[in-house]
Enzyme design. Structure first.
Site, PDB file in Angstrom:
ATOM      1  N   GLU A  53       0.879  -1.155   0.000  1.00  0.00           N
ATOM      2  CA  GLU A  53       0.000   0.000   0.000  1.00  0.00           C
ATOM      3  C   GLU A  53       0.925   1.217   0.000  1.00  0.00           C
ATOM      4  O   GLU A  53       1.803   1.299   0.864  1.00  0.00           O
ATOM      5  CB  GLU A  53      -0.799  -0.042   1.308  1.00  0.00           C
ATOM      6  CG  GLU A  53      -2.152   0.546   1.195  1.00  0.00           C
ATOM      7  CD  GLU A  53      -2.839   0.622   2.551  1.00  0.00           C
ATOM      8  OE1 GLU A  53      -2.638  -0.268   3.399  1.00  0.00           O
ATOM      9  OE2 GLU A  53      -3.566   1.600   2.731  1.00  0.00           O
ATOM     10  N   LYS A  95       4.691   0.626   9.432  1.00  0.00           N
ATOM     11  CA  LYS A  95       4.832   1.905   8.734  1.00  0.00           C
ATOM     12  C   LYS A  95       4.263   3.034   9.585  1.00  0.00           C
ATOM     13  O   LYS A  95       4.816   4.121   9.638  1.00  0.00           O
ATOM     14  CB  LYS A  95       4.062   1.851   7.413  1.00  0.00           C
ATOM     15  CG  LYS A  95       4.798   1.172   6.285  1.00  0.00           C
ATOM     16  CD  LYS A  95       4.032   1.413   4.989  1.00  0.00           C
ATOM     17  CE  LYS A  95       3.841   0.132   4.204  1.00  0.00           C
ATOM     18  NZ  LYS A  95       2.491  -0.075   3.720  1.00  0.00           N
ATOM     19  N   ARG A 133       5.392 -13.068   9.455  1.00  0.00           N
ATOM     20  CA  ARG A 133       6.052 -11.802   9.168  1.00  0.00           C
ATOM     21  C   ARG A 133       7.367 -11.728   9.926  1.00  0.00           C
ATOM     22  O   ARG A 133       7.592 -12.434  10.898  1.00  0.00           O
ATOM     23  CB  ARG A 133       5.152 -10.627   9.509  1.00  0.00           C
ATOM     24  CG  ARG A 133       4.811 -10.498  10.969  1.00  0.00           C
ATOM     25  CD  ARG A 133       3.747  -9.432  11.204  1.00  0.00           C
ATOM     26  NE  ARG A 133       4.249  -8.108  10.946  1.00  0.00           N
ATOM     27  CZ  ARG A 133       3.728  -7.268  10.034  1.00  0.00           C
ATOM     28  NH1 ARG A 133       2.705  -7.631   9.312  1.00  0.00           N
ATOM     29  NH2 ARG A 133       4.234  -6.070   9.872  1.00  0.00           N
TER      30      ARG A 133
HETATM   31  P1  ATP Z   1       2.728  -2.042   7.767  1.00  0.00           P
HETATM   32  O1  ATP Z   1       1.952  -2.623   8.903  1.00  0.00           O
HETATM   33  O2  ATP Z   1       4.141  -1.723   8.099  1.00  0.00           O
HETATM   34  O3  ATP Z   1       2.010  -0.910   7.084  1.00  0.00           O
HETATM   35  P2  ATP Z   1       1.692  -3.744   5.811  1.00  0.00           P
HETATM   36  O4  ATP Z   1       1.670  -5.210   5.868  1.00  0.00           O
HETATM   37  O5  ATP Z   1       0.421  -3.034   6.044  1.00  0.00           O
HETATM   38  O6  ATP Z   1       2.845  -3.214   6.728  1.00  0.00           O
HETATM   39  P3  ATP Z   1       1.810  -3.437   3.002  1.00  0.00           P
HETATM   40  O7  ATP Z   1       2.218  -2.250   2.246  1.00  0.00           O
HETATM   41  O8  ATP Z   1       0.406  -3.848   2.932  1.00  0.00           O
HETATM   42  O9  ATP Z   1       2.271  -3.203   4.477  1.00  0.00           O
HETATM   43  O10 ATP Z   1       2.760  -4.681   2.690  1.00  0.00           O
HETATM   44  C1  ATP Z   1       3.191  -5.123   1.433  1.00  0.00           C
HETATM   45  C2  ATP Z   1       3.651  -6.532   1.568  1.00  0.00           C
HETATM   46  O11 ATP Z   1       4.728  -6.619   2.502  1.00  0.00           O
HETATM   47  C3  ATP Z   1       2.536  -7.417   2.090  1.00  0.00           C
HETATM   48  O12 ATP Z   1       2.442  -8.553   1.262  1.00  0.00           O
HETATM   49  C4  ATP Z   1       2.948  -7.754   3.482  1.00  0.00           C
HETATM   50  O13 ATP Z   1       2.518  -9.025   3.834  1.00  0.00           O
HETATM   51  C5  ATP Z   1       4.475  -7.650   3.439  1.00  0.00           C
HETATM   52  N1  ATP Z   1       5.020  -7.300   4.743  1.00  0.00           N
HETATM   53  C6  ATP Z   1       4.770  -6.195   5.470  1.00  0.00           C
HETATM   54  N2  ATP Z   1       5.415  -6.245   6.655  1.00  0.00           N
HETATM   55  C7  ATP Z   1       6.094  -7.412   6.682  1.00  0.00           C
HETATM   56  C8  ATP Z   1       6.959  -8.060   7.633  1.00  0.00           C
HETATM   57  N3  ATP Z   1       7.253  -7.510   8.808  1.00  0.00           N
HETATM   58  N4  ATP Z   1       7.487  -9.269   7.303  1.00  0.00           N
HETATM   59  C9  ATP Z   1       7.212  -9.809   6.112  1.00  0.00           C
HETATM   60  N5  ATP Z   1       6.411  -9.278   5.187  1.00  0.00           N
HETATM   61  C10 ATP Z   1       5.853  -8.086   5.451  1.00  0.00           C
HETATM   62 MG    MG Z   2      -1.065  -2.095   5.687  1.00  0.00          MG
END
Ligand code: ATP
Ligand code: MG
Length: 627
Positions: free
Chosen positions: A91, A336, A326
């Site tokens: 995102e 983020k 994760r």
């Molecule tokens: P955040 O909570 O930091 O915003 P998110 O999962 O909402 O992280 P996205 O932009 O939706 O962030 O993530 C893009 C991809 O990265 C997704 O497929 C997500 O599963 C993966 N991802 C995010 N954080 C991790 C992590 N700590 N370990 C492994 N994969 C991750």
């Molecule tokens: Mg997210």
């Protein structure tokens, strides 16, 4: 290249998380002998699933329309040249962090290894939080890590908001087929009527509306006849399902917000759970890999795929979702939102502050793509949450830089050393040229560049390399002791000068003739230590930023803790240092080993402040986390 991993892994976890067993892929990997890069890849459950699908030909008959599209679009296309399709779907609401790096390496890496394609997709269905600044930084991060989205002659860079028209059409189809309805309950009523783990939900009074009524209402929603939040479109599944996500989840909501791609075209937006499976399907993704928190969403993912395939909207076979744990890294925050808070509260200098676990921060700290790829490979993929020790990440950087980083001498806490017999032996003002290899152990086929510097009457040494009264076992400079100035001469300490406060201002020594490194007989005088130094005549003053961990707590935000409370007040110390001349012209982003001090990188952002070059500490020479 990922070679032998010789450092120990210190994986551990707090009580609530499963401990990583000693037979994790990571550990088996650590024991693997040096071999071709392919051979260092450890199998994992995702690789097994893909290999089994390839063997069974699960996706062999798929067609690809050359771009994302519905069933008809792909049916008119060619047999898919990609054996598998994965995607990385961030995102664009912040800068990517080390957790995303794991996901990038995983998705792009699997596609590369199995003759597939990985799509770069912006999951931009949430109009409020997204920004093109983030879009650009994300593309930059993926490319910097070593991956790209061009394959088979086309780009595979997509954005989910381009699929809004199809999503709307899919929603209308669900309504017509009796699988969705417009619910006008208040959000509070919906929440109460959803039930909970022990209690089945209660049907909405609007659940039995006819498709015709629902369609009319939904179109009115789209046409802006209702206020934000007045009603939602819900899938009609099962209000008594043990999985709460299957109790008629909302799939479209009214939200008047300008979208960075579609502007004001829409006042209704699809919910993530509805949008994401459709994005995967339109792109003919085969293996949709996500983190464990989406496990409970999988039944809805499959339900939606089945309905839309039944309706002929989407091509079969559908993508399948697989979940992995994760990345949780000790002393690090991977959210983020929380990282944004550090930036906006000015706890760090920006998203690219070298203490940040963002990809831009890690890069500015001196991390290399190879180190991050090796890290992702080493920690492997598992199905259960665990914490990875920060030392594992640092170990990967050290292993990469050990072979690649040019050496250089730097004095971080300088005191002057005067060679009192220099003028007499060498001539007043004489500067003697010295050389050392930039790479003491160059990789095979690589010839080490040579560093040039000079020695004269005065040189800078580390203050800690002189003791007037040596502690037991001290081998460096003290009156009467001999040491080698690395790459220079053997010298014998004769004493020191002090100021009125008793602070040592100069260390005094004599140079031993005929001991210059690399000349015949230079080792005839035996010494117990060689110390680093920089010639006073052409040493360069630089700013060195010594970074330490940003948090003092290994799990700064675990269990709802306020992570701001464990910020390390000493995470940055700025020192003025003197470095050998070869380092003065470092290019921003270039890595070095400052002999004995650790690995440093020429800062990419302010690589010069005032007239001084700036270097950031990337990682020490040894693991100091356990201490
Ligand atoms: P955040 O909570 O930091 O915003 P998110 O999962 O909402 O992280 P996205 O932009 O939706 O962030 O993530 C893009 C991809 O990265 C997704 O497929 C997500 O599963 C993966 N991802 C995010 N954080 C991790 C992590 N700590 N370990 C492994 N994969 C991750
Ligand atoms: Mg997210």
């Amino acid at each position: 290249m990922i070679a032998v991993f010789h450092t120990g892994l210190h994986q551990w976890c707090p009580t609530k998380m499963n401990r990583m067993s000693t037979t994790t892929p990571a550990n088996r990997h650590a024991a693997a002998p040096a071999a071709a890069p392919e051979a260092t890849k450890v199998s994992n459950f995702l690789r097994q699933i893909i290999e089994s699908d390839l063997e069974k030909g699960t996706y062999a008959s798929r067609r690809w329309g050359g771009s994302p599209g519905d069933a008809a679009h792909h049916a008119a296309g060619q047999p898919d040249p990609a054996k598998i399709r994965t995607r990385f779907p961030p995102e664009p609401n912040g800068y990517l962090h080390i957790g995303h790096a794991k996901s990038i390496c995983l998705n792009f890496g699997l596609a590369r290894d199995y003759g597939g394609v990985c799509h770069m997709r912006f999951d931009d269905t949430n109009p409020e939080k997204e920004d093109t600044e983030y879009v650009n930084s994300i593309l930059d991060a993926v490319q910097w890590l070593g991956f790209g989205w061009d394959a088979n002659g086309t780009s595979h860079l997509f954005q989910a908001s381009d699929y809004f028209d199809f999503m709307y059409r899919a929603a209308e189809y669900l309504i017509e087929a009796g699988h969705a309805y417009v619910d006008e309950q208040t959000p509070e009523q919906m929440r109460v009527n959803r039930g909970d783990f022990g209690k089945p939900g209660i049907d909405s009074p609007y659940r039995t509306r006819t498709p015709t009524d629902n369609l009319a209402r939904f179109r009115q929603m789209r046409d802006g006849l209702y206020e934000d939040g007045a009603m939602v479109l819900r899938a009609k599944i099962d209000m008594a399902s043990p999985n709460i996500n299957m109790r008629d989840p909302a799939i479209y909501r009214i939200r008047r917000a300008t979208h960075h791609n579609t502007g004001d075209k829409w006042c209704i937006y699809p919910m993530y759970t509805f949008a994401h499976p459709i994005e995967d399907a339109l792109e003919q993704i085969t293996h949709s890999i996500c983190t464990l928190e989406f496990e409970d969403q999988r039944p809805f993912y499959d339900w939606l795929m089945e309905r839309l395939c039944e309706g002929g909207l989407l091509a079969a076979p559908s993508p399948k979702q697989y979940e992995f744990a994760r990345l949780n890294l000790s002393y690090v925050i991977t959210s983020k939102r929380k990282l944004a808070q550090l930036v906006y509260d000015h706890k760090v200098s920006g998203w690219d502050d070298p203490r940040m676990p963002t990809i831009v921060g890690l890069r500015r700290r001196g991390y290399t793509p190879a180190a991050l790829q090796a890290f992702a490979e080493r920690i492997g993929v598992t199905k259960s949450d665990s914490w990875i020790d920060y030392a594992t990440l640092e170990g990967c950087l050290r292993e990469d830089l050990e072979l690649k980083a040019h050496r250089g001498m730097a004095v971080l806490n300088p005191v002057k050393l005067v060679l009192t017999n220099w003028d007499e032996l060498m001539g007043a003002g004489h500067l003697e040229p010295c050389t050392q290899p930039a790479l003491p152990h160059p990789p095979e086929g690589v010839e080490s560049p040579t560093r040039h510097f000079t020695i004269g009457k005065e040189v800078w040494i580390e203050r800690e390399d002189f003791e007037e009264v040596p502690p037991k076992g001290y081998k460096r400079l003290f009156p009467g002791n001999k040491v080698r100035l690395k790459g220079g001469y053997v010298i014998e300490c004769t004493g020191c000068n002090k100021d009125a406060n008793g602070v040592i201002t100069e260390v005094l020594a004599t140079m031993v003739p005929d001991t210059k490194s690399g000349t015949p007989g230079s080792d005839s005088v035996k010494v117990k230590a060689a110390i680093s130094w920089v010639g006073a005549a052409n040493g360069v003053t630089v700013e060195v930023r010594m970074y330490d961990r940003l948090f003092l707590d290994a799990h700064p935000d675990a269990g709802g803790k306020d992570f701001l409370e464990s910020l390390n007040p000493n995470s940055l110390k700025v020192v003025s240092a003197i470095v050998e001349p070869s380092l003065a012209n470092a290019l921003p982003g270039q890595n070095f080993q400052f002999e004995r001090h650790g690995y440093f990188v020429a800062d990419r952002v302010d690589h010069v402040t005032g007239s001084k070059p700036v270097f950031n500490l990337a990682v020490g020479l040894r693991d100091s986390w356990g201490k």
